[in-house]
Write an enzyme that holds these catalytic residues in place. Structure first.
Site, short mmCIF file in Angstrom:
data_model
loop_
_atom_site.label_atom_id
_atom_site.label_comp_id
_atom_site.label_asym_id
_atom_site.label_seq_id
_atom_site.Cartn_x
_atom_site.Cartn_y
_atom_site.Cartn_z
N CYS A 88 0.39 11.29 15.97
CA CYS A 88 -0.40 10.10 15.66
C CYS A 88 -1.28 10.35 14.42
O CYS A 88 -0.75 10.46 13.33
CB CYS A 88 -1.21 9.69 16.89
SG CYS A 88 -1.84 8.00 16.79
N HIS B 102 2.71 9.76 21.72
CA HIS B 102 1.87 10.84 22.24
C HIS B 102 2.55 11.60 23.38
O HIS B 102 2.44 11.20 24.54
CB HIS B 102 0.56 10.25 22.78
CG HIS B 102 -0.37 9.78 21.72
ND1 HIS B 102 -1.34 10.58 21.17
CD2 HIS B 102 -0.48 8.59 21.10
CE1 HIS B 102 -2.03 9.90 20.26
NE2 HIS B 102 -1.52 8.68 20.20
N GLU C 299 1.57 14.32 24.68
CA GLU C 299 0.55 14.91 25.57
C GLU C 299 0.04 13.91 26.60
O GLU C 299 -0.59 14.29 27.58
CB GLU C 299 -0.60 15.48 24.74
CG GLU C 299 -1.64 14.47 24.26
CD GLU C 299 -1.20 13.64 23.05
OE1 GLU C 299 -0.02 13.69 22.68
OE2 GLU C 299 -2.06 12.93 22.50
#
Lengths: 96, 267
Positions: free
Chosen positions: B86, B203, B205
């Site tokens: 990002c 993302h 994560e």
């Protein structure tokens, strides 16, 4: 010497500009139907101390290349104008 | 030490998520402050998401001048796996470590939603354990994720297998509806020519636990850790798999710059 610097940054031709399109549509809806090709960019203005005009211009060009614009999708133009000495005299007077 | 470093810029806000996600996977991970210039001993590096320096000027434009970024460039050139997520992707593009740029979404909105991406190549550290064609569900959360590169650069990226992820539908097909931000070629992630520097808007994560709606991010982070450890080699300090330095993506951006209309005086 003091210079007043204006930098104008806009997207390169051919790069989609949704902000410009939205502004254009809004202008059309207000009746400004002749408007076309709206582009929205940035204006950056500052005062620069440099030894001479050529030095100031060279610094501004460097700033544009290094930070102010991203040459992948943006183009830039700048204007460097000498600030009259009288203006700085006035400022000194104010400070005093 | 086999730790993955997670760089923390002023305004990063996914650094703790990355550290947590790596801990969930059992990977060693340490935060790296943006003023640090010593990245020795790390097996991989993550530039996390967020709003470094408030996204002022352009997303990532100011973070690229953080002291840590020179060290990142050096290590990337030596072959260290580097993943920008990002805002991290935006910073890597601004730094010239990845080709292209990320522009405001076509929608004009900040978009936060789950998307599907297709793995296009297994030649990067994050996709090393994925079959090309694998469809992953990952969340996006960005306002400036529209991937842009000039036509010639895009053709070059495709030819050199530098497109890592593409936005697709659940069936794995790129459609206009499955492209959330107007990215050219539906690009969600790219890598440098060597393949060791990767940037992606989604993302991983945030997709490491069933309660988060997807665990597909585990595949990517686990692969990064595994490849990083083998790249660095057990117990070595300097790195066994050093690669020839090359500044391919910088070249691409320089080509783009050469075509710019910049530098004209405005009267």
């Amino acid at each position: 010497m003091r210079f007043r610097v204006s930098v104008r940054i806009c997207l390169k031709p051919g790069v989609l500009d949704p902000q410009g399109q939205t502004v254009e549509a809004a202008l059309h809806s207000l009746g400004y139907t002749g408007v076309q090709g709206v582009g929205v960019g940035k204006a950056i203005e500052f005062i620069l101390e440099a030894s001479c005009l050529a030095e100031a211009e060279s610094q501004v060009e460097g700033m544009c290349r290094q930070l102010l614009a991203n040459p992948v999708m943006e183009q830039y133009e700048w204007k460097v104008e000498s600030v009259a000495e009288r203006a700085s005299d006035e400022e000194r007077a104010v400070r005093a | 030490m086999n730790a993955i470093g997670v760089v923390v810029f002023p305004g990063s806000n996914c650094d703790q998520d990355c550290l947590w996600a790596l801990s969930v996977l059992g990977a060693e991970a340490v935060p790296v402050w943006h003023e640090s210039t010593d990245l020795s001993g790390l097996v991989a590096l993550i530039l996390p998401g967020g709003f470094s320096y408030g996204d002022y000027l352009r997303a990532g434009a100011i973070a690229r001048f953080s002291p840590v970024m020179q060290a990142v460039a050096r290590q990337a050139e030596a072959g260290l796996p580097v993943l920008g997520i990002c805002n991290g992707f935006q910073i890597l593009c601004e730094a010239g470590l990845l080709p292209g740029a990320l522009l405001p979404n076509v929608s004009g909105r900040f978009q936060c939603e789950p998307v599907h991406v297709r793995v296009e190549t297994a030649r990067t550290p994050v996709t090393a354990t994925c079959e090309p064609g694998t469809v992953l569900q990952l969340p996006i959360a960005h306002a400036q994720g529209r991937y842009f590169a000039p036509d010639a650069a895009l053709a070059d990226l495709e030819a050199r297998e530098q497109v890592v992820f593409r936005y697709v539908n659940a069936a794995g097909e790129p459609t206009p509806e499955s492209n959330p931000n107007g990215s050219l070629h539906a690009i969600a992630g790219v890598c440098n020519r060597e393949g060791n520097v990767i940037g992606m808007m989604p993302h991983p994560e945030r997709a490491v636990h069933p309660q988060l709606g997807s665990t597909d991010g585990r595949l990517l982070l686990a692969a990064l850790q595994k490849v990083g450890v083998s790249w660095r080699g057990p117990g070595t300090d300097g790195g066994g798999g050093q690669r020839a330095p090359a500044a391919a993506s910088v070249e691409l951006n320089a080509q783009a710059a050469a075509g710019s209309g910049g530098g004209r005086q405005w009267q």
